[in-house]
Design a protein around this motif. Structure first.
Motif, PDB file in Angstrom:
ATOM      1  N   LYS A   1      -2.850   8.407 -17.414  1.00  0.00           N
ATOM      2  CA  LYS A   1      -3.534   7.183 -17.834  1.00  0.00           C
ATOM      3  C   LYS A   1      -2.651   5.948 -17.646  1.00  0.00           C
ATOM      4  CE  LYS A   1      -6.584   9.406 -21.131  1.00  0.00           C
ATOM      5  NZ  LYS A   1      -6.977   9.537 -22.528  1.00  0.00           N
ATOM      6  N   ALA A   2      -1.377   6.086 -17.943  1.00  0.00           N
ATOM      7  CA  ALA A   2      -0.455   4.952 -17.787  1.00  0.00           C
ATOM      8  C   ALA A   2      -0.264   4.615 -16.315  1.00  0.00           C
ATOM      9  CB  ALA A   2       0.882   5.268 -18.439  1.00  0.00           C
ATOM     10  N   VAL A   3      -0.102   5.633 -15.495  1.00  0.00           N
ATOM     11  CA  VAL A   3       0.088   5.395 -14.058  1.00  0.00           C
ATOM     12  C   VAL A   3      -1.174   4.787 -13.451  1.00  0.00           C
ATOM     13  CG1 VAL A   3       0.495   6.526 -11.839  1.00  0.00           C
ATOM     14  CG2 VAL A   3       1.822   7.202 -13.833  1.00  0.00           C
ATOM     15  N   THR A   4      -2.337   5.305 -13.830  1.00  0.00           N
ATOM     16  CA  THR A   4      -3.598   4.779 -13.309  1.00  0.00           C
ATOM     17  C   THR A   4      -3.785   3.321 -13.712  1.00  0.00           C
ATOM     18  OG1 THR A   4      -4.580   6.972 -13.447  1.00  0.00           O
ATOM     19  CG2 THR A   4      -6.087   5.122 -13.279  1.00  0.00           C
TER      20      THR A   4
ATOM     21  N   LEU B   1      -3.929  -2.243 -12.139  1.00  0.00           N
ATOM     22  CA  LEU B   1      -3.519  -3.616 -12.415  1.00  0.00           C
ATOM     23  C   LEU B   1      -2.774  -4.217 -11.226  1.00  0.00           C
ATOM     24  CD1 LEU B   1      -3.360  -5.885 -14.515  1.00  0.00           C
ATOM     25  CD2 LEU B   1      -1.177  -4.925 -15.236  1.00  0.00           C
ATOM     26  N   PHE B   2      -1.819  -3.461 -10.694  1.00  0.00           N
ATOM     27  CA  PHE B   2      -1.053  -3.951  -9.550  1.00  0.00           C
ATOM     28  C   PHE B   2      -1.943  -4.147  -8.320  1.00  0.00           C
ATOM     29  CE2 PHE B   2       1.614  -3.241  -5.784  1.00  0.00           C
ATOM     30  CZ  PHE B   2       2.539  -4.230  -5.983  1.00  0.00           C
ATOM     31  N   GLY B   3      -2.852  -3.202  -8.086  1.00  0.00           N
ATOM     32  CA  GLY B   3      -3.732  -3.288  -6.920  1.00  0.00           C
ATOM     33  C   GLY B   3      -4.698  -4.448  -6.988  1.00  0.00           C
ATOM     34  N   VAL B   4      -5.210  -4.739  -8.175  1.00  0.00           N
ATOM     35  CA  VAL B   4      -6.149  -5.848  -8.320  1.00  0.00           C
ATOM     36  C   VAL B   4      -5.425  -7.188  -8.211  1.00  0.00           C
ATOM     37  CG1 VAL B   4      -7.670  -7.006  -9.963  1.00  0.00           C
ATOM     38  CG2 VAL B   4      -7.855  -4.555  -9.627  1.00  0.00           C
ATOM     39  N   VAL B   5      -4.259  -7.292  -8.840  1.00  0.00           N
ATOM     40  CA  VAL B   5      -3.514  -8.558  -8.805  1.00  0.00           C
ATOM     41  C   VAL B   5      -3.023  -8.873  -7.393  1.00  0.00           C
ATOM     42  CG1 VAL B   5      -1.392  -9.676  -9.614  1.00  0.00           C
ATOM     43  CG2 VAL B   5      -2.858  -8.493 -11.227  1.00  0.00           C
ATOM     44  N   SER B   6      -2.578  -7.859  -6.667  1.00  0.00           N
ATOM     45  CA  SER B   6      -2.023  -8.100  -5.329  1.00  0.00           C
ATOM     46  C   SER B   6      -3.070  -8.053  -4.220  1.00  0.00           C
ATOM     47  CB  SER B   6      -0.932  -7.076  -5.029  1.00  0.00           C
ATOM     48  OG  SER B   6      -1.501  -5.779  -4.956  1.00  0.00           O
ATOM     49  N   ASN B   7      -4.332  -7.749  -4.553  1.00  0.00           N
ATOM     50  CA  ASN B   7      -5.431  -7.658  -3.573  1.00  0.00           C
ATOM     51  C   ASN B   7      -5.230  -6.559  -2.534  1.00  0.00           C
ATOM     52  OD1 ASN B   7      -6.994  -9.691  -4.701  1.00  0.00           O
ATOM     53  ND2 ASN B   7      -5.909 -11.275  -3.557  1.00  0.00           N
ATOM     54  N   VAL B   8      -4.481  -5.533  -2.870  1.00  0.00           N
ATOM     55  CA  VAL B   8      -4.263  -4.429  -1.937  1.00  0.00           C
ATOM     56  C   VAL B   8      -5.561  -3.669  -1.702  1.00  0.00           C
ATOM     57  CG1 VAL B   8      -3.079  -2.209  -1.669  1.00  0.00           C
ATOM     58  CG2 VAL B   8      -1.824  -4.183  -2.426  1.00  0.00           C
TER      59      VAL B   8
ATOM     60  N   SER C   1       0.830  -1.208   0.000  1.00  0.00           N
ATOM     61  CA  SER C   1       0.000   0.000   0.000  1.00  0.00           C
ATOM     62  C   SER C   1       0.861   1.253   0.000  1.00  0.00           C
ATOM     63  CB  SER C   1      -0.918   0.014   1.218  1.00  0.00           C
ATOM     64  OG  SER C   1      -1.746  -1.105   1.231  1.00  0.00           O
ATOM     65  N   LEU C   2       1.904   1.247   0.805  1.00  0.00           N
ATOM     66  CA  LEU C   2       2.808   2.400   0.842  1.00  0.00           C
ATOM     67  C   LEU C   2       3.540   2.568  -0.483  1.00  0.00           C
ATOM     68  CD1 LEU C   2       4.240   2.033   4.456  1.00  0.00           C
ATOM     69  CD2 LEU C   2       2.495   3.627   3.637  1.00  0.00           C
ATOM     70  N   LEU C   3       3.869   1.449  -1.130  1.00  0.00           N
ATOM     71  CA  LEU C   3       4.505   1.511  -2.444  1.00  0.00           C
ATOM     72  C   LEU C   3       3.567   2.148  -3.482  1.00  0.00           C
ATOM     73  CD1 LEU C   3       6.922   0.641  -4.289  1.00  0.00           C
ATOM     74  CD2 LEU C   3       5.588  -1.426  -4.739  1.00  0.00           C
ATOM     75  N   LEU C   4       2.291   1.776  -3.439  1.00  0.00           N
ATOM     76  CA  LEU C   4       1.328   2.374  -4.359  1.00  0.00           C
ATOM     77  C   LEU C   4       1.207   3.880  -4.131  1.00  0.00           C
ATOM     78  CD1 LEU C   4      -1.599  -0.198  -4.524  1.00  0.00           C
ATOM     79  CD2 LEU C   4       0.064   0.334  -6.273  1.00  0.00           C
TER      80      LEU C   4
END
Length: 134
Positions: free
Chosen positions: A45-48, A53-60, A27-30
């Motif tokens: 748009k690229a950052v979002t 993608l990272f948040g959904v895959v990692s379940n953060v 979470s802190l990394l995001l």
């Protein structure tokens, strides 16, 4: 014939009580990536897309919603409101209409419309919370 049961005892995993050791740094990394991207002016748009993608895959995101749900009295209500599909549907329709209107040159009207949509969504949320307490 050997039938498999949907709820097999061997398939059920006990809850992980040390998940915060992975989720808090993620979470802190995001948050850090968002701050760095904002500071350096990277493409939004690229950052979002990368963050989603990272948040959904990692379940953060699920972990953060779980933390919000731990707040007494108000937390479960916020989680319920965030998970109402009508809120997501209204917001999605608003974005589609905004896209079409901006393409046709109604950008000033879109600003007013989006303000009204946000006011409607906030009103629904406040009404849901007040209705739950009454």
């Amino acid at each position: 014939m050997d039938q498999k049961h949907i709820f097999d005892i061997k398939a059920i995993e006990p809850p992980k009580h040390d998940a915060w050791k992975r989720m808090l740094p993620l979470s802190l990394l995001l948050v850090a990536v968002i701050c760095v991207a904002w500071y350096f002016g990277w493409d939004a748009k690229a950052v979002t897309a990368g963050i989603l993608l990272f948040g959904v895959v990692s379940n953060v995101f699920v972990w953060i919603i779980g933390l919000i749900g731990l707040v007494p009295v108000v937390g479960p209500l916020i989680v319920k409101v965030l998970s109402l599909s009508i809120i997501w549907l209204l917001n999605a329709i608003g974005y589609i209409v905004s896209f079409v209107a901006i393409k046709r040159g109604y950008s000033k009207d879109v600003l007013t419309y989006r303000g009204l949509t946000i006011a409607l969504i906030i009103g629904i949320i406040i009404g849901y919370v007040i209705g739950h307490f009454l």
